[in-house]
Scaffold this active site. Structure first.
Site, PDB file in Angstrom:
ATOM      1  N   HIS A  48       0.800  -1.221   0.000  1.00 44.22           N
ATOM      2  CA  HIS A  48       0.000   0.000   0.000  1.00 44.22           C
ATOM      3  C   HIS A  48       0.839   1.281   0.000  1.00 44.22           C
ATOM      4  O   HIS A  48       0.717   2.095  -0.915  1.00 44.22           O
ATOM      5  CB  HIS A  48      -1.010  -0.044   1.155  1.00 44.22           C
ATOM      6  CG  HIS A  48      -1.757   1.229   1.351  1.00 44.22           C
ATOM      7  ND1 HIS A  48      -2.640   1.716   0.409  1.00 44.22           N
ATOM      8  CD2 HIS A  48      -1.751   2.130   2.370  1.00 44.22           C
ATOM      9  CE1 HIS A  48      -3.153   2.861   0.844  1.00 44.22           C
ATOM     10  NE2 HIS A  48      -2.633   3.140   2.028  1.00 44.22           N
ATOM     11  N   HIS A  72       3.032   7.213   5.302  1.00 43.73           N
ATOM     12  CA  HIS A  72       1.794   7.892   5.697  1.00 43.73           C
ATOM     13  C   HIS A  72       0.950   7.126   6.705  1.00 43.73           C
ATOM     14  O   HIS A  72       0.154   7.705   7.420  1.00 43.73           O
ATOM     15  CB  HIS A  72       0.954   8.279   4.461  1.00 43.73           C
ATOM     16  CG  HIS A  72       0.168   7.143   3.871  1.00 43.73           C
ATOM     17  ND1 HIS A  72       0.674   6.315   2.923  1.00 43.73           N
ATOM     18  CD2 HIS A  72      -1.094   6.708   4.115  1.00 43.73           C
ATOM     19  CE1 HIS A  72      -0.236   5.411   2.590  1.00 43.73           C
ATOM     20  NE2 HIS A  72      -1.321   5.628   3.309  1.00 43.73           N
ATOM     21  N   GLU A  76      -0.494   5.883  12.335  1.00 42.53           N
ATOM     22  CA  GLU A  76      -1.844   5.358  12.498  1.00 42.53           C
ATOM     23  C   GLU A  76      -1.849   3.850  12.777  1.00 42.53           C
ATOM     24  O   GLU A  76      -2.572   3.383  13.652  1.00 42.53           O
ATOM     25  CB  GLU A  76      -2.633   5.663  11.210  1.00 42.53           C
ATOM     26  CG  GLU A  76      -4.058   5.153  11.179  1.00 42.53           C
ATOM     27  CD  GLU A  76      -5.027   6.079  11.894  1.00 42.53           C
ATOM     28  OE1 GLU A  76      -4.597   7.171  12.302  1.00 42.53           O
ATOM     29  OE2 GLU A  76      -6.191   5.699  12.054  1.00 42.53           O
ATOM     30  N   ASP A  77      -1.048   3.100  12.040  1.00 40.10           N
ATOM     31  CA  ASP A  77      -1.204   1.650  12.047  1.00 40.10           C
ATOM     32  C   ASP A  77      -0.063   0.848  12.667  1.00 40.10           C
ATOM     33  O   ASP A  77      -0.100  -0.380  12.653  1.00 40.10           O
ATOM     34  CB  ASP A  77      -1.405   1.141  10.602  1.00 40.10           C
ATOM     35  CG  ASP A  77      -2.733   1.619  10.027  1.00 40.10           C
ATOM     36  OD1 ASP A  77      -3.647   1.888  10.828  1.00 40.10           O
ATOM     37  OD2 ASP A  77      -2.836   1.746   8.792  1.00 40.10           O
ATOM     38  N   ASP A 139      -3.584   8.033  -1.476  1.00 40.44           N
ATOM     39  CA  ASP A 139      -4.012   6.998  -0.540  1.00 40.44           C
ATOM     40  C   ASP A 139      -5.417   6.521  -0.904  1.00 40.44           C
ATOM     41  O   ASP A 139      -5.692   5.331  -1.028  1.00 40.44           O
ATOM     42  CB  ASP A 139      -3.987   7.608   0.874  1.00 40.44           C
ATOM     43  CG  ASP A 139      -4.440   6.645   1.951  1.00 40.44           C
ATOM     44  OD1 ASP A 139      -4.048   5.470   1.887  1.00 40.44           O
ATOM     45  OD2 ASP A 139      -5.190   7.081   2.851  1.00 40.44           O
ATOM     46  N   ASP A 260     -20.685  12.032 -27.984  1.00 42.18           N
ATOM     47  CA  ASP A 260     -19.297  12.442 -27.765  1.00 42.18           C
ATOM     48  C   ASP A 260     -18.667  11.675 -26.625  1.00 42.18           C
ATOM     49  O   ASP A 260     -18.194  12.227 -25.664  1.00 42.18           O
ATOM     50  CB  ASP A 260     -19.165  13.949 -27.565  1.00 42.18           C
ATOM     51  CG  ASP A 260     -20.214  14.489 -26.627  1.00 42.18           C
ATOM     52  OD1 ASP A 260     -21.121  13.719 -26.275  1.00 42.18           O
ATOM     53  OD2 ASP A 260     -20.131  15.661 -26.252  1.00 42.18           O
TER      54      ASP A 260
HETATM   55 MN    MN Z   1      -3.190   4.507   3.635  1.00 40.39          MN
END
Ligand code: MN
Length: 714
Positions: A48, A72, A76-77, A139, A260
């Site tokens: 990821h 990123h 958080e994880d 993300d 179109d």
């Molecule tokens: Mn993420």
């Protein structure tokens, strides 16, 4: 799975002198702390952040952003602390990663106040460091690409809805259209799976033909450009399914009627070449005038630049063509990031306030003035979607409408019957007129009354295509019904006068022959056309009773208008069945001999002649309509207004004027409007004898060099 070498290769292409050290370290760190974690797809979690970093390289971001992208999710994880990130990667990376982490914790979804609050935080993050939002978009893009691995259908839909409502518009506002398109398309697949697959199948069914078609069009363009020594790249593609669907919805079209759905892009070196290419394209295929947009002269607020034109392509279908320079193409691909990528290491707030950031800055400065999150939301929406308003149903659902839309548009968006029977509207609990302009944040409640009908006046303020179409449709049905009963009444009366029974005769065997003699398919059409005033009852009487002699019919019309005469004005047309009537030509559509025309009786003013497709004529009641035709022998000339659009150059006006007078037409009036982008619109009022002459003038003018469009106005 993307590998770290792919990422480094990409960076090496657009930023070869940068030091990849920080990226290597971020990669190793991310791999270590995410070790053992897996995604719902079963892939190692590391895939990821790698994908996110890869997407960031497609936006050509600086190395700090890419490292931050790789990291990123670590706060958080994983057990990583913010302090650790700061220590290892410096304050800038920490700042960005913390920003992304904060955004991840935003409660999105239901509830207006919560949604408003979340968007507010997004905007703040954007202003603080735009890279936070760019990472968030990358993300979200990867999460959408892997959404199928979520087990809960409800969760998938919720994420898709949020993406469509919030992330896709932000991508658009930042000018990153490829991300916007992909986000919309995937969201659409989860929100409307059936429709999505239908469109997918329909596109696939004709794939082979279409691919060949794209190749043919590209080849024609390439050849034309090469003939004129223009070096260019020509790309052809399909529009995304979501935008095809939007088009079907907004314009109420079936798939087959959305023409179109293919778009072409021509990429050149300089701006003058773009305009030259535009002229060349218009010389091969006829442009649809209203569809031309010059975003080079007037860039979009997000700095997007391009010429857009829609033309009638080789098989008579609509084709959209975008023309731009390589630099403009780069901006269109990376949006705001295109301006960012050259400025390695600098924060945006250190940059002089360029146009594309002003709106973010304004929002931030203003946000302190809003107590109520809804009020803030309203302002954000206005900024994110300058051409749309967002309103709420009484149940709190959001509906988007074009700017200037009214409660009637809203009503038709809910349901055709709600629109047709709408008699009033409450906005935020208060009664408003039906032509009230809705504003973002309004709660709209429609009041319907059974048995009530749309009004023609609505056409004056309704903004949506769907609304207009439904109102017109209703009026048409209505007028047909009215003409039918009026026609029947007139016929019964006329037949009685000659001692015949209309209702019996019209059911007799003779009647079929009479119907077809007048060129109609059904009896109803015949009767209605009497109601419309296209044929007189006497003409029909005579078909059944050929011996009937024409009596001078004392019509109401001639009583009203008989005393008004104007020989000069009426010479050009004949009003069926009536002599001595004043005839005037409508200013709105300026009919010229050869145009299909129709007359309208104006009390005390005689008959006004309009072109049959004139918008004002369409709005008039059929009872007043009367058939008129051109008098073939007339030698009159008629005024008509035209516009010539061109690239400005020396001697242009002289060439145009010379051509007009050579064709025998006279110039009654001329004016020009020069635009900043070196284009000029020249307006002429000409006097011409007929449409044949007019057509010749228009087509001759089209051949004058640097002119790309000539058309009649009105
Ligand atoms: Mn993420």
């Amino acid at each position: 799975m993307i590998r770290i070498t792919d990422i480094l290769d990409n960076i090496n292409e657009y930023n070869p002198d940068s030091d990849p050290d920080i990226i290597d370290r971020a990669y190793i760190f991310s791999a270590r702390v995410h070790a053992g974690q897996v995604r719902l797809s079963g892939e190692p979690y590391l895939s990821h952040p790698l994908e996110v970093a890869h997407i960031l390289t497609l936006m050509k971001l600086d190395n700090v952003s890419i490292a931050a992208g790789m990291l990123h999710d670590v706060i958080e994880d994983t057990h990583t602390t913010p302090e650790k990130i700061g220590e290892l990667f410096g304050p800038e990376v920490l700042h960005i990663v913390s920003g992304v982490t904060k955004l991840s914790r935003l409660p999105f979804g239901s509830g207006r106040a919560r949604e408003a609050e979340s968007i507010r935080k997004m905007i703040l993050a954007m202003a603080d460091d735009i890279r936070v939002i760019l990472i968030k978009l990358a993300d979200r893009l990867h999460n959408m690409r892997t959404l199928q691995f979520h087990r809960s259908e409800g969760k998938k839909r919720k994420i898709a809805r949020e993406t469509l409502d919030i992330y896709a518009p932000i991508a658009a506002r930042l000018g990153i259209y490829w991300i916007k398109n992909e986000l919309e398309n995937i969201s659409f697949k989860y929100l409307e799976p059936e429709i999505f697959h239908q469109i997918e199948q329909q596109v696939a069914r004709e794939r082979k033909d279409r691919e060949q078609y794209i190749e043919t069009v590209r080849e024609i363009i390439r050849e034309k450009m090469a003939e004129n020594q223009l070096k260019c790249e020509v790309l052809g593609r399909y529009k995304n399914f979501y935008s095809i669907h939007q088009k079907m919805l907004l314009q109420d079209l079936a798939f087959e009627d959305v023409y179109d759905i293919r778009a072409f892009r021509i990429i050149l070196e300089t701006i003058p070449q773009c305009y030259e290419a535009l002229g060349l394209i218009h010389s091969i295929w006829k442009p649809i005038a209203q569809k031309f947009k010059d975003y080079i002269g007037v860039p979009k607020p997000n700095m997007y630049q391009s010429l857009h034109t829609t033309v009638i392509g080789p098989k008579g279908e609509r084709v959209e063509i975008q023309i731009r320079t390589q630099e403009m193409d780069r901006v269109a691909k990376s949006g705001i990031a295109a301006h960012w990528s050259y400025k390695e290491g600098k924060r945006i707030d250190e940059e002089p306030a360029t146009k594309q950031f002003v709106w973010i800055q304004n929002l931030v400065e203003n946000q302190e003035n809003f107590q109520d999150p809804n009020e803030f939301l309203e302002n954000v929406r206005i900024d994110l979607f300058p051409d749309e308003v967002y309103v709420f149903t009484p149940q709190g659902q959001i509906k988007s409408l074009p700017k200037g839309a009214t409660p009637v548009d809203f009503a038709y968006m809910i349901h055709t019957e709600v629109g047709n029977q709408c008699t009033g509207a409450k906005v935020d609990g208060r009664m408003v007129p039906l032509k009230y302009e809705l504003r973002t944040g309004n709660s709209v409640e429609i009041i319907t009354t059974k048995g009530s009908h749309p009004s023609k006046d609505w056409l004056n303020f309704v903004k949506t295509v769907k609304g207009r179409q439904k109102i017109r449709q209703w009026i048409k049905t209505q007028e047909k019904e009215r003409s039918l009963s009026l026609g029947r009444e007139m016929l019964e009366k006329a037949f009685r006068k000659y001692r015949m029974n209309f209702n019996a005769l019209i059911k007799s065997e003779e009647s079929d022959a009479v119907v077809s003699q007048f060129g109609f398919k059904t009896t109803e059409d015949l009767i209605a056309s009497v109601g419309y005033g296209k044929i007189t009852p006497l003409q029909i009487v005579r078909k059944f009773q050929p011996k009937v002699e024409e009596e001078p019919e004392e019509s109401v019309l001639s009583k009203i208008t008989g005393r008004l005469r104007n020989r000069k004005d009426r010479e050009g047309v004949v009003v069926k069945g009536i002599d001595d009537i004043l005839v005037r030509f409508a200013k709105c559509c300026q009919p010229v001999p050869g145009d299909p025309i129709t007359g309208y009786i104006t009390r005390g003013k005689g008959v006004t002649v309009h072109r049959t497709n004139c918008i004002n004529a369409l709005k008039m009641t059929p009872e007043r309509q009367i058939e008129v035709e051109w008098n073939k022998g007339t030698a009159e000339t008629y005024p008509v207004k035209i516009v010539v659009r061109s690239y400005d150059r020396m001697g242009l006006l002289a060439d145009v004027a010379a051509l007009i007078s050579k064709s025998g037409a006279n110039i009654l009036n001329a004016s020009t409007e020069t635009h900043e982008n070196k284009t000029v619109d020249s307006f002429f009022t000409l006097s011409v004898a007929n449409t044949k002459q007019l057509k010749k003038v228009l087509s001759d003018l089209g051949k004058v060099s640097s002119v790309w469009e000539v058309k009649r106005l009105g």
